[in-house]
Scaffold this motif. Structure first.
Motif, PDB file in Angstrom:
ATOM      1  N   LEU A 283       0.535  -0.995  -0.030  1.00 13.06           N
ATOM      2  CA  LEU A 283      -0.207   0.126  -0.114  1.00 13.06           C
ATOM      3  C   LEU A 283       0.844   1.459  -0.001  1.00 13.06           C
ATOM      4  N   GLY A 284       2.243   0.855   0.180  1.00 10.88           N
ATOM      5  CA  GLY A 284       3.120   2.318  -0.109  1.00 10.88           C
ATOM      6  C   GLY A 284       2.739   3.349   1.373  1.00 10.88           C
TER       7      GLY A 284
ATOM      8  N   ALA B  48      -0.911   8.325   1.105  1.00 10.79           N
ATOM      9  CA  ALA B  48      -1.041   7.121   0.520  1.00 10.79           C
ATOM     10  C   ALA B  48      -2.930   5.948   1.050  1.00 10.79           C
ATOM     11  N   PRO B  49      -2.799   5.235   0.264  1.00 12.21           N
ATOM     12  CA  PRO B  49      -2.297   4.671  -1.172  1.00 12.21           C
ATOM     13  C   PRO B  49      -3.111   5.010  -2.408  1.00 12.21           C
TER      14      PRO B  49
ATOM     15  N   LEU C 124      -6.671   5.219  -7.064  1.00 10.54           N
ATOM     16  CA  LEU C 124      -5.858   4.565  -6.054  1.00 10.54           C
ATOM     17  C   LEU C 124      -3.482   4.682  -6.826  1.00 10.54           C
ATOM     18  N   HIS C 125      -2.783   5.096  -5.831  1.00 11.44           N
ATOM     19  CA  HIS C 125      -1.775   4.829  -6.854  1.00 11.44           C
ATOM     20  C   HIS C 125      -1.275   4.444  -8.065  1.00 11.44           C
TER      21      HIS C 125
ATOM     22  N   VAL D 142       0.819   0.636  -6.082  1.00  5.60           N
ATOM     23  CA  VAL D 142      -0.304   0.322  -5.169  1.00  5.60           C
ATOM     24  C   VAL D 142      -1.012  -0.975  -6.411  1.00  5.60           C
TER      25      VAL D 142
END
Length: 836
Positions: A534-535, A676-677, A703-704, A707
């Motif tokens: 999930l960073g 994040a995320p 979401l990134h 991720v």
């Protein structure tokens, strides 16, 4: 436990008309789980007789060996002449006694027997095997060869006890005494109200100093050890047919006479026994814990490395058996043969600790009939009787001589007593049984009962499951009949229902479901790996977890701090299985330790905990806020004849938060954020007003990409997570229903040009405040960028709806409210009217 009805009748005088089904119903009524009643010999019809093989002629010219036999069946064939039979089996010889089925008979499976021509000869019947008679496999896979003492023509149906009924009982762990004919007979006698002939009531000689030497080094693991010696056994002696048949019906194979007798007595009394070949035992028999790494070859041929907690039987050389589980191969009883067979045996009847045996059996993955009984509890006072019964049978059937020496080592113990009010079963069941009924029922199960209002109950040795008054109450209730307990529904107190918080949580779930989301319930466990995916930064609060002492999975040892891992895992699984258009939601607790938790105290079990103890336990718990989350992927609106449809995007996740907030009557403020995320450019921070202060209560957006790649999610996956507890704090009193005006609406559109960095939420807030009370709703319906309005600028188009509750607005009033709103937006954000 398989219980032949014919064997059961030896201990209880059941009415001759009682069938297996009748006995099943009675046993079920007293709490035994009788799963099936098997009819052995069903459909069998004679003549089925004993025959003596007179001649055997080998027939040549066939693919497999075939023999033409003449068999003396006495007068069973009506002529007295030898019966001619063709047979392919080869495990019998001239002079052997066999079982012959004659023409006109019917074998199990509706197999009619008639004279027929085969292999060039006419066969008048069959020489039978155990499988053909429905007796099961006896291990020989051949013809039944009977002892020589039976006369030709003897009825084999009666001799082999082929017609019987067998009750298959699923014995629960607390009823270990029912893993024996003695225990089932006791329950049957109680169910029918008949006397019991207890097979354990034998004359047993007292212990003396002349018995086989035994040393028990672990009295906790072995509380009782009885040893008896029998010499002069006839190695060629075989188990009688009645014993073989009872063992077969009970589901056990016959091995040799000595082994069969120990198995028979175990089934009869419930006491596992073991017979050692005395010539193979060296010195004193001992009982101790194994030394770590010691080795033993058990009767199944497996070489086992022992653990220091294993209880073993030893002689002067070392371990010769795994106590209570399986004997060793070195002291195995030899097969019957005149020159090599066993002639002297030492009988072991011991009582071992249930927990020790259970752990040993599981440690070695070795479950046996003995370990199954010891685990559930064996009568410690039955050892001497079981040893005596074994000795008697060896003397009777094998021609042995019982040695006068009797070894019995017993650890000191006292009978277990339980004090119980005489009316305790009445209070438990809600039925007035009365003292006389309670005492009578407890005496039926073998208890000694004394006292009037306060009963002192001495528990029988074969019932280790009776440990407290509730256990005694259960015995009374089951024997009086569970079906006789009254069924009374509790009356709920009036005026109580769901709390406001519970209602809100239900409304949130219904609202999300109504918006097209499907609820998913995930495991509340996570690991560091998913937090890395999930960073999350190292100092992120979501990385402070509560780790379980005994996790289900070592990869997920902690309680979740966010709902997203479980939801995203569900989305990934469904997408991988072909469902690409997904909208899932979940509401539940997350676990956020604060670092101020105290060490949990162990609450007492003999009394109610005090308020201070409960408060101390609460102080050890982490913060557990309730959250709601959604995840989206694929199409939000399907394409069809009505249009092109559209994919789910970050705006849908923000709208999900607004759907939740509307259920609480709370306004949501949306601002750009980096968290994040989520994607840093498509992440919205969600705020609500709590006591006049804007408070963050969640995030939403796309979401990134990293991720999405790490978790193998569909492209452009979006998510939202909010804290419902914060939203509840923002609720200002009861939810107010909107007033609906009967007067027409006045709509005014306005397009404002602002710098690209100005959030639309700031413009919208200024417009709402400037428009005043006449504004009914405000909606952003277009965002435009291009050369027409200049670089670094954007155009925001809003639809403003004005309405008054008591009159129709004029154009001038609506325009004035719009101009005031535009003026305040220009003052706060620098907005100018497009085209001005």
């Amino acid at each position: 436990m398989r219980v032949p009805l014919s064997w059961l009748r030896e201990y209880v005088d059941l009415p001759a008309t009682e069938t297996g089904r009748d006995v099943q119903a009675r046993l079920v009524s007293v709490g035994l789980e009788v799963e099936t009643v098997e009819q052995t010999g069903a459909g069998l019809k004679g003549p089925l007789v004993v025959g003596e093989v007179l001649t055997i002629e080998e027939l040549e010219g066939f693919k497999k060996p075939i023999r033409f036999c003449t068999v003396d069946v006495g007068t069973a064939n009506g002529t007295g002449e030898p019966q001619e039979i063709v047979c392919g089996a080869r495990n019998f010889a001239v002079g052997d006694k066999v079982v012959v089925v004659l023409p006109g008979a019917v074998l199990p499976g509706d197999f009619a027997i008639a004279a027929r021509k085969t292999y060039g000869r006419t066969s008048h019947g069959m020489i039978c095997s155990t499988d053909e008679l429905g007796m099961g496999d006896d291990g020989t896979h051949g013809i039944i060869v009977l002892p020589p003492e039976y006369e030709p023509g003897t009825d084999a149906i009666e001799l082999l006890e082929l017609v019987d009924e067998v009750l298959d009982i699923a014995v629960t762990p607390d009823r270990g005494y029912c893993l024996s004919m003695r225990g089932v007979a006791r329950e049957t006698a109680i169910a029918y109200g008949l006397p019991l002939r207890d097979p354990a009531l034998l004359d047993v000689p007292p212990p003396n100093a002349h018995g086989y030497p035994v040393k028990v080094s672990d009295p906790i693991g072995c509380g009782n050890f009885t040893a008896r010696t029998v010499t002069g056994l006839q190695p060629e002696a075989r188990s009688p047919i009645w014993m073989q048949r009872r063992l077969q019906k009970a589901g056990m194979r016959t091995v040799s006479l000595a082994v069969d007798i120990t198995n028979y007595v175990m089934l009869e009394l419930g006491q596992p026994l073991h017979a050692y070949d005395r010539s193979r035992v060296t010195g004193t028999i001992g009982v101790r814990r194994a030394q770590q790494g010691e080795k033993l070859t058990t009767l199944d041929g497996a070489k086992r490395v022992l653990d220091s907690q294993d209880l073993v039987i030893t002689d002067d050389r070392g371990p010769i058996g795994l106590a209570g589980v399986m004997g060793g191969a070195d002291t195995e009883i030899a097969d019957h043969a005149e020159d090599t067979g066993t002639t002297e045996v030492v009988i072991e009847a011991a009582h071992f600790d249930a927990i020790a045996i259970a752990r040993t059996a599981r440690r070695h993955k070795l479950s046996s009939e003995a370990s199954k009984r010891f685990e559930r509890g064996v009568d410690p006072q039955a050892a001497a009787a079981a040893a005596q019964r074994t000795v008697d049978l060896l003397v009777l059937l094998a021609g042995g001589t019982a040695k006068a020496g009797v070894t019995e080592i017993t650890a000191p113990s006292a009978p277990r007593t339980i004090a119980m009010p005489a009316n305790h079963p009445d209070r438990v069941a809600g039925v007035a049984y009365g003292r006389e009924t309670v005492v009578r029922r407890l005496q039926q199960v073998g208890c000694d009962v004394y006292g009037q209002d306060e009963l002192i109950v001495t528990v029988p040795s074969w019932r280790p499951d009776l440990a407290e008054p509730n256990d005694l109450a259960e015995e009374v209730i089951r024997l009086e009949g569970y079906e006789n307990l009254p069924s009374t529904l509790p009356t709920p107190p009036s005026g109580r229902g769901l709390t406001d918080r519970q209602r809100l949580h239900r409304r949130v779930g219904r609202a999300l479901a109504g918006s097209g989301y499907v609820e998913a319930l995930s495991y509340p466990f996570i690991g560091d790996a998913v937090l890395d995916q999930l960073g999350l930064e190292k100092d992120d609060a979501r990385r402070r977890t509560v780790t379980l002492v005994n996790p289900i999975s070592d990869e997920e040892p902690a309680l979740r701090t966010t709902l997203l891992p479980g939801l995203l895992g569900a989305l990934r699984r469904n997408d991988g299985r072909g469902s690409h258009d997904l909208a899932l939601f979940e509401t539940g607790l997350v676990f956020r330790p604060t670092g101020e938790e105290t060490e949990a105290v162990r609450l007492p079990v003999d009394r109610r905990p005090t308020d201070e103890e409960i408060a101390g336990l609460d102080a050890a718990l982490p913060r557990q806020p309730r959250r709601a989350a959604v995840v989206l992927a694929g199409a939000r609106e399907q394409a069809g004849w009505w249009g092109k449809g559209r994919p789910a995007d970050w705006a849908d996740s923000v709208e999900a938060a607004r759907v939740i907030a509307r259920e609480a009557g709370v306004e949501v403020t949306v601002r750009a954020d980096r968290h994040a995320p989520w994607h840093p450019g498509r992440c919205a921070a969600l705020y609500v007003t709590v006591d006049g202060v804007e408070t963050l209560f969640g995030h939403a957006g796309e979401l990134h990409p990293r991720v999405v790649k790490e978790l193998h999610l569909p492209e452009r996956t979006c998510a939202m997570e909010v804290e419902l507890d914060v939203m509840e704090q923002a609720v200002d009193g009861a939810l107010q229903a909107p007033r609906i005006s009967t007067f027409p609406v006045a709509t005014q559109d306005v397009a404002l040009v602002v710098d690209s960095g100005v959030p639309s939420d700031a413009v919208e807030s200024a417009l709402r405040e400037g428009a005043g009370d006449l504004l009914e709703s405000l909606r952003l319906f277009d965002v435009f960028t291009g050369e027409q309005i200049g670089e670094g600028r954007k155009s925001l188009a809003y639809a403003l709806r004005f309405r008054a509750p008591d009159r129709t607005l004029t154009v001038e009033e609506a325009s004035a409210a719009r101009d005031t709103a535009v003026a305040l937006a220009a003052e706060r954000t620098g907005a100018v009217l497009r085209g001005a």
